[in-house]
Design a protein around this motif. Sequence first.
Motif, mmCIF file in Angstrom:
data_model
loop_
_atom_site.group_PDB
_atom_site.id
_atom_site.type_symbol
_atom_site.label_atom_id
_atom_site.label_comp_id
_atom_site.label_asym_id
_atom_site.label_seq_id
_atom_site.Cartn_x
_atom_site.Cartn_y
_atom_site.Cartn_z
ATOM 1 N N LEU A 55 0.866 -1.066 0.196
ATOM 2 C CA LEU A 55 0.061 -0.173 0.050
ATOM 3 C C LEU A 55 0.848 1.395 0.062
ATOM 4 C CD1 LEU A 55 -2.810 -0.977 2.438
ATOM 5 C CD2 LEU A 55 -2.903 -0.673 -0.006
ATOM 6 N N ILE A 56 2.090 1.076 0.530
ATOM 7 C CA ILE A 56 3.105 2.152 0.863
ATOM 8 C C ILE A 56 3.957 2.307 -0.496
ATOM 9 C CG2 ILE A 56 2.463 2.681 3.181
ATOM 10 C CD1 ILE A 56 5.208 1.558 3.571
ATOM 11 N N ARG A 57 3.645 1.519 -1.333
ATOM 12 C CA ARG A 57 4.544 1.006 -2.798
ATOM 13 C C ARG A 57 6.197 0.859 -2.108
ATOM 14 N NH1 ARG A 57 2.465 5.942 -6.701
ATOM 15 N NH2 ARG A 57 0.298 5.490 -6.592
ATOM 16 N N ARG A 58 6.320 -0.046 -1.312
ATOM 17 C CA ARG A 58 7.503 -0.540 -1.119
ATOM 18 C C ARG A 58 7.487 -1.849 -1.255
ATOM 19 N NH1 ARG A 58 10.252 2.313 2.973
ATOM 20 N NH2 ARG A 58 12.143 0.818 2.635
ATOM 21 N N LEU A 59 6.506 -2.408 -1.895
ATOM 22 C CA LEU A 59 6.407 -3.811 -2.464
ATOM 23 C C LEU A 59 5.558 -3.699 -3.847
ATOM 24 C CD1 LEU A 59 7.501 -6.771 -1.294
ATOM 25 C CD2 LEU A 59 4.939 -7.045 -0.659
ATOM 26 N N SER A 60 6.068 -4.479 -4.678
ATOM 27 C CA SER A 60 5.517 -4.586 -5.950
ATOM 28 C C SER A 60 4.093 -5.326 -5.984
ATOM 29 C CB SER A 60 6.119 -4.807 -7.026
ATOM 30 O OG SER A 60 6.471 -6.205 -7.187
ATOM 31 N N ARG A 61 3.312 -5.245 -6.924
ATOM 32 C CA ARG A 61 2.077 -6.214 -7.184
ATOM 33 C C ARG A 61 2.677 -7.493 -7.277
ATOM 34 N NH1 ARG A 61 -3.303 -5.741 -7.998
ATOM 35 N NH2 ARG A 61 -2.989 -3.375 -8.067
ATOM 36 N N ASP A 62 3.604 -7.617 -8.268
ATOM 37 C CA ASP A 62 4.130 -9.021 -8.419
ATOM 38 C C ASP A 62 4.799 -9.708 -7.119
ATOM 39 O OD1 ASP A 62 3.198 -8.947 -11.013
ATOM 40 O OD2 ASP A 62 5.149 -8.514 -11.908
ATOM 41 N N GLU A 63 5.440 -8.897 -6.478
ATOM 42 C CA GLU A 63 5.981 -9.426 -5.193
ATOM 43 C C GLU A 63 4.931 -9.644 -4.112
ATOM 44 O OE1 GLU A 63 10.406 -7.003 -4.982
ATOM 45 O OE2 GLU A 63 8.233 -5.998 -4.412
ATOM 46 N N LEU A 64 3.937 -9.189 -4.024
ATOM 47 C CA LEU A 64 2.811 -9.341 -3.147
ATOM 48 C C LEU A 64 2.116 -10.698 -3.563
ATOM 49 C CD1 LEU A 64 1.193 -8.713 -0.403
ATOM 50 C CD2 LEU A 64 -0.133 -7.215 -2.253
ATOM 51 N N LYS A 65 2.112 -10.776 -4.861
ATOM 52 C CA LYS A 65 1.493 -12.114 -5.324
ATOM 53 C C LYS A 65 2.215 -13.185 -4.957
ATOM 54 C CE LYS A 65 -1.001 -14.039 -8.779
ATOM 55 N NZ LYS A 65 -1.453 -13.654 -9.921
ATOM 56 N N ALA A 66 3.573 -13.454 -5.250
ATOM 57 C CA ALA A 66 4.471 -14.338 -4.935
ATOM 58 C C ALA A 66 4.310 -14.698 -3.561
ATOM 59 C CB ALA A 66 5.853 -13.977 -5.438
ATOM 60 N N GLN A 67 4.373 -13.688 -2.557
ATOM 61 C CA GLN A 67 3.876 -13.754 -1.156
ATOM 62 C C GLN A 67 2.777 -14.703 -1.003
ATOM 63 O OE1 GLN A 67 5.515 -11.641 1.975
ATOM 64 N NE2 GLN A 67 6.875 -10.474 0.698
ATOM 65 N N LEU A 68 1.762 -14.211 -1.642
ATOM 66 C CA LEU A 68 0.232 -14.818 -1.394
ATOM 67 C C LEU A 68 0.519 -16.527 -1.757
ATOM 68 C CD1 LEU A 68 -2.604 -14.622 -0.684
ATOM 69 C CD2 LEU A 68 -2.729 -13.878 -3.393
ATOM 70 N N ILE A 69 1.162 -16.593 -3.010
ATOM 71 C CA ILE A 69 1.294 -18.085 -3.497
ATOM 72 C C ILE A 69 1.997 -18.911 -2.447
ATOM 73 C CG2 ILE A 69 2.233 -19.297 -5.234
ATOM 74 C CD1 ILE A 69 -0.267 -18.054 -6.364
ATOM 75 N N ARG A 70 3.306 -18.313 -2.157
ATOM 76 C CA ARG A 70 3.985 -18.945 -1.249
ATOM 77 C C ARG A 70 3.291 -19.379 0.147
ATOM 78 N NH1 ARG A 70 7.984 -15.933 -2.137
ATOM 79 N NH2 ARG A 70 7.689 -14.570 -0.503
ATOM 80 N N THR A 71 2.529 -18.596 0.692
ATOM 81 C CA THR A 71 1.701 -18.748 2.100
ATOM 82 C C THR A 71 0.901 -19.678 1.843
ATOM 83 O OG1 THR A 71 2.265 -16.227 2.404
ATOM 84 C CG2 THR A 71 0.349 -17.271 3.721
ATOM 85 N N PHE A 72 0.012 -19.641 0.800
ATOM 86 C CA PHE A 72 -1.037 -20.691 0.648
ATOM 87 C C PHE A 72 -0.460 -22.043 -0.111
ATOM 88 C CE2 PHE A 72 -3.643 -17.010 1.730
ATOM 89 C CZ PHE A 72 -4.753 -17.786 2.360
ATOM 90 N N MET A 73 0.332 -21.921 -1.078
ATOM 91 C CA MET A 73 0.362 -22.963 -1.872
ATOM 92 C C MET A 73 1.577 -24.010 -1.524
ATOM 93 S SD MET A 73 -2.008 -23.116 -3.847
ATOM 94 C CE MET A 73 -3.460 -22.393 -4.554
ATOM 95 N N THR A 74 2.549 -23.438 -0.672
ATOM 96 C CA THR A 74 3.606 -24.254 -0.364
ATOM 97 C C THR A 74 3.290 -25.548 0.248
ATOM 98 O OG1 THR A 74 5.104 -22.140 -0.055
ATOM 99 C CG2 THR A 74 6.029 -24.242 0.732
ATOM 100 N N GLY A 75 3.678 -26.779 -0.418
ATOM 101 C CA GLY A 75 3.611 -28.021 -0.059
ATOM 102 C C GLY A 75 1.994 -28.914 -0.189
ATOM 103 N N VAL A 76 1.408 -28.037 -0.983
ATOM 104 C CA VAL A 76 -0.153 -28.451 -1.180
ATOM 105 C C VAL A 76 0.035 -29.441 -2.566
ATOM 106 C CG1 VAL A 76 -2.282 -27.758 -1.879
ATOM 107 C CG2 VAL A 76 -0.902 -26.493 -0.174
ATOM 108 N N GLU A 77 -0.815 -30.454 -2.454
ATOM 109 C CA GLU A 77 -0.719 -31.465 -3.605
ATOM 110 C C GLU A 77 -1.498 -30.722 -4.771
ATOM 111 O OE1 GLU A 77 -2.217 -35.293 -2.513
ATOM 112 O OE2 GLU A 77 -0.856 -35.584 -1.215
ATOM 113 N N LYS A 78 -0.594 -31.019 -5.859
ATOM 114 C CA LYS A 78 -1.597 -30.185 -7.309
ATOM 115 C C LYS A 78 -2.819 -30.954 -7.329
ATOM 116 C CE LYS A 78 -0.855 -30.336 -12.124
ATOM 117 N NZ LYS A 78 -0.139 -30.787 -13.228
ATOM 118 N N ALA A 79 -2.961 -32.383 -7.091
ATOM 119 C CA ALA A 79 -4.438 -32.919 -7.339
ATOM 120 C C ALA A 79 -5.531 -32.326 -6.434
ATOM 121 C CB ALA A 79 -4.292 -34.503 -7.008
#
Length: 213
Positions: A55-79
């Motif tokens: 929100l204060i533009r210290r992190l890009s949208r792509d960087e925030l998206k990467a953190q969201l993916i990492r937080t929820f999808m790490t170690g989750v089965e694809k199936a």
Amino acid sequence: MLEAGPLDAKVLSVFDFDGTLTHHDSFVPFLKFAFGWRKFSHRMLKLTVPGARFLIRRLSRDELKAQLIRTFMTGVEKAWVQQKAEEYCLAYWPKLMRPAGLQSVADEVKSGAVVTLCSASPALVLQPFADRLGIKLIGTELEVVDGVLTGKLTGNNCRCENKVLRLEAVYGDLGEYRLRAWGDTRGDRELLAAAQDAHFRHFHAKKKRKQLR
């Protein structure tokens, strides 16, 4: 804008997904649906600081998206994600999809155009929607090792210039096509600029159809 291409050029019709064919973002609601409210809320708390930095533009949208993916999808089965995506599509299709957008996709398919979604949302989540629409899909790819998501992306987030690059990787020289495109945000600017027939917020209410900035 590209040249019109050969007179007999094949039409390539490209639709953004979130906000264009849908009433709102689909990925965060999918995470809530898949993980349940308690796990979803707990994991979202971990993104409070990154969200503030965005929100204060210290992190890009792509960087925030990467953190969201990492937080929820790490170690989750694809199936498991694929199954939840199928269930999500079935449960939320009526309330998520814009009827005018669905009709436009159907019209493009009927016309004989090559039709594809091109979205920043994970392809793994959107595949059931593309299948139901009967069209192709280009989306952000999640890294999978031995059937398990690593929490990383394969390649770049599919937005901005990366939408055009991904289309070129799949379809070749876009100058060989008559390119039609639909989008609704800054992340679609390059895609819309590349099209001979561009539609910004085409399915939104008229008062929301402002010029792309």
